[in-house]
Design a protein around this motif. Structure first.
Motif, PDB file in Angstrom:
ATOM      1  N   GLU A 178       1.264  -1.236  -0.015  1.00 38.87           N
ATOM      2  CA  GLU A 178       0.113   0.270  -0.319  1.00 38.87           C
ATOM      3  C   GLU A 178       1.287   1.185  -0.172  1.00 38.87           C
ATOM      4  O   GLU A 178       2.203   1.230   0.217  1.00 38.87           O
ATOM      5  CB  GLU A 178      -0.991   0.031   1.483  1.00 38.87           C
ATOM      6  N   VAL A 179       0.613   2.341  -0.645  1.00 39.45           N
ATOM      7  CA  VAL A 179       1.125   3.808  -1.080  1.00 39.45           C
ATOM      8  C   VAL A 179       0.282   4.605  -0.552  1.00 39.45           C
ATOM      9  O   VAL A 179      -0.590   4.791  -0.747  1.00 39.45           O
ATOM     10  CB  VAL A 179       1.785   3.810  -2.436  1.00 39.45           C
ATOM     11  N   ALA A 180       0.869   5.747   0.647  1.00 42.22           N
ATOM     12  CA  ALA A 180       0.606   6.642   1.113  1.00 42.22           C
ATOM     13  C   ALA A 180       0.957   7.888   0.366  1.00 42.22           C
ATOM     14  O   ALA A 180       1.829   8.541   0.410  1.00 42.22           O
ATOM     15  CB  ALA A 180       0.339   6.938   2.531  1.00 42.22           C
ATOM     16  N   PHE A 181       0.419   8.285  -1.155  1.00 36.64           N
ATOM     17  CA  PHE A 181       1.194   9.984  -1.825  1.00 36.64           C
ATOM     18  C   PHE A 181       0.804  10.933  -1.321  1.00 36.64           C
ATOM     19  O   PHE A 181       0.004  10.883  -0.373  1.00 36.64           O
ATOM     20  CB  PHE A 181       0.756  10.047  -3.470  1.00 36.64           C
ATOM     21  N   HIS A 182       1.337  11.897  -0.794  1.00 39.09           N
ATOM     22  CA  HIS A 182       1.118  13.621  -0.438  1.00 39.09           C
ATOM     23  C   HIS A 182       0.953  13.176   0.610  1.00 39.09           C
ATOM     24  O   HIS A 182       0.230  13.842   1.503  1.00 39.09           O
ATOM     25  CB  HIS A 182      -0.016  13.469  -1.130  1.00 39.09           C
ATOM     26  N   SER A 183       2.232  12.633   1.566  1.00 41.77           N
ATOM     27  CA  SER A 183       2.068  11.937   2.771  1.00 41.77           C
ATOM     28  C   SER A 183       3.009  12.733   3.541  1.00 41.77           C
ATOM     29  O   SER A 183       4.165  11.669   2.815  1.00 41.77           O
ATOM     30  CB  SER A 183       0.992  10.981   3.418  1.00 41.77           C
ATOM     31  N   TRP A 184       3.692  13.338   4.255  1.00 42.16           N
ATOM     32  CA  TRP A 184       4.731  14.281   4.808  1.00 42.16           C
ATOM     33  C   TRP A 184       4.910  13.453   6.420  1.00 42.16           C
ATOM     34  O   TRP A 184       4.145  13.625   6.932  1.00 42.16           O
ATOM     35  CB  TRP A 184       4.575  15.367   5.232  1.00 42.16           C
ATOM     36  N   PHE A 185       6.040  12.824   7.070  1.00 39.76           N
ATOM     37  CA  PHE A 185       6.094  12.180   7.876  1.00 39.76           C
ATOM     38  C   PHE A 185       6.332  13.565   8.990  1.00 39.76           C
ATOM     39  O   PHE A 185       7.386  14.355   8.523  1.00 39.76           O
ATOM     40  CB  PHE A 185       7.603  11.851   8.012  1.00 39.76           C
ATOM     41  N   THR A 186       5.633  13.691  10.117  1.00 35.91           N
ATOM     42  CA  THR A 186       5.634  14.775  10.888  1.00 35.91           C
ATOM     43  C   THR A 186       5.829  14.549  11.925  1.00 35.91           C
ATOM     44  O   THR A 186       6.685  15.421  12.835  1.00 35.91           O
ATOM     45  CB  THR A 186       4.170  15.753  10.997  1.00 35.91           C
TER      46      THR A 186
END
Length: 413
Positions: A105-113
């Motif tokens: 599974e891929v989560a695009f437009h997701s930034w680790f915070t």
């Protein structure tokens, strides 16, 4: 996106994608978190090309997942006969296919915070995206950010740059030009073209017309006839882990692109009608954090072709240090006809129980990092990290308890 997985990989570059496939192919549920709308990291967002040398006695030193990537590129018409030059746009497409086919599974437009810790382990990572904040749990995490973002947030020991002053290798914004005339022909005319560009560039540097501190113009072929790839800008003194510095680096990289384009149009008959086809979506980062583990790979290991019982990746790429202060590049070769290995221990950060590093920021010195940072090697590191992560998720052991010797046999035979 679910709330929990066996393995969560942060970063979808060459290390992250190979880590994800390696873990999923061993039965783990896997999520890849990617800040862009496509995978590939430096191969796509950084426009880094070609892969650089990864052969030993005419056989590849690479491992299973990277070889699958090459085969898919080749079947899609995105790989040159030398199997090093590739089409970055096709790369995006084939990586989508690899993730889908392996059940990643891929989560695009997701930034680790950030993250939550539970004792000495990571319990969950926090993301920011279009749908708002999200928290994802996992049994094991793989840091494939390239900059050690997850490891640093988890409190792992990290180092930055060279020991005397913390300076990192300079960044480069790669770009491509079309419309260059090559009267000798595109099969035979590369040396005259390279010599002419360098003569013009070095003359302009002597006259003080060029602010770029790089000593030469470095060009490569692409998969598109008549399009020339430039790895020539050099941005020094900026940190890849500081937003203000990165902002300044991006702007300076674009200024240097225009500086060189203007010079070549004015001085080179070949380039009078050249135009800018493409700049990388982000500046290329050679070095930032290095995450310290139980073994630190050294320059001596590289230059003596060291082998390890737990050596899970192989390389014969030289020590290649672009001067952090400006002009000059240091090259030191691996012994001719040989290669060195990277131990699994260098992928396991100290102080964090359920984290592996699957990118260029493994446990090395500044000098050794300059050799192992190239994409085929990083892909091998990612594959080992993913395989180990799946084993840990299934058996409940910590990455530090994985038998690196058995992992080496599994991956390298």
């Amino acid at each position: 996106m679910r709330d929990a997985y066996d393995v969560v990989v942060v970063g979808g570059g060459p290390g992250g994608t190979t880590a994800a496939v390696a873990a999923a192919s061993r039965g783990a549920s896997v999520l890849v978190i990617e800040r862009y709308g496509f995978l590939g990291g430096m191969a796509t967002a950084g426009l880094v090309n070609p892969f650089m040398w990864y052969f030993h006695r005419d056989k590849p030193l690479t491992t299973t997942v990277f070889n699958e990537m090459l085969d898919r590129l080749d079947r899609s018409g995105g790989l040159a006969p030398n199997r090093m030059t590739f089409d970055d746009e096709i790369m995006k497409i084939i990586l989508d296919g690899m993730m889908a086919d392996h059940g990643v599974e891929v989560a695009f437009h997701s930034w680790f915070t950030g993250l939550d810790r539970a004792g000495s382990a990571i319990a969950a990572v926090h993301l920011a995206g279009k749908s708002g904040p999200k928290t994802v749990r996992a049994k094991v995490f793989v840091d494939s950010t390239g900059d050690g973002d997850v490891a640093a947030a988890a409190g792992a020991k990290v180092e930055l740059g060279r020991p005397q002053d913390g300076a990192c290798q300079p960044m480069t914004l790669c770009f491509r030009l079309a419309g260059i005339e090559n009267p000798e022909g595109w099969d035979a005319g590369w040396d005259p073209m390279r010599e002419e560009m360098n003569a013009i560039y070095q003359d302009a540097r002597r006259r003080g017309e060029i602010k770029n501190p790089r000593e030469d113009v470095l060009i490569f072929r692409t998969t598109v006839p008549g399009v020339v790839h430039f790895n020539t800008t050099r941005v020094v003194g900026k940190s890849a882990v500081n937003a203000d510095a990165l902002t300044a680096a991006e702007a300076e990289g674009r200024r240097q692109v225009m500086e060189l384009l203007t010079l070549l149009r004015a001085k080179s008959p070949r380039c009078r009608n050249a135009w800018l086809v493409k700049m990388a979506p982000q500046i290329g980062v050679r070095e930032s954090r290095r995450v310290m583990g139980s073994y630190v790979l050294t320059e001596a290991d590289v230059l003596t072709a060291a082998k390890f019982d737990d050596g899970i990746a192989r390389s014969n790429y030289p020590v290649d240090i672009h001067n952090p202060a400006g002009t000059g590049t240091i090259i030191k070769d691996v012994p001719k006809g040989d290669y060195y290995e990277i131990p699994y221990r260098s992928l396991v950060p100290t102080g964090v129980d359920n984290l592996l590093v699957g990118s260029r920021c493994i446990s090395t010195t500044h000098e050794a990092h300059s050799s192992m940072r190239v994409m085929p090697v990083v892909a091998g590191i990612g594959e080992a990290a993913g395989a180990a992560a799946a084993l840990c998720a299934k058996s409940g052991i910590k990455p530090a308890a994985v038998d690196g010797r058995a992992l080496k046999r599994e991956i390298l035979g």
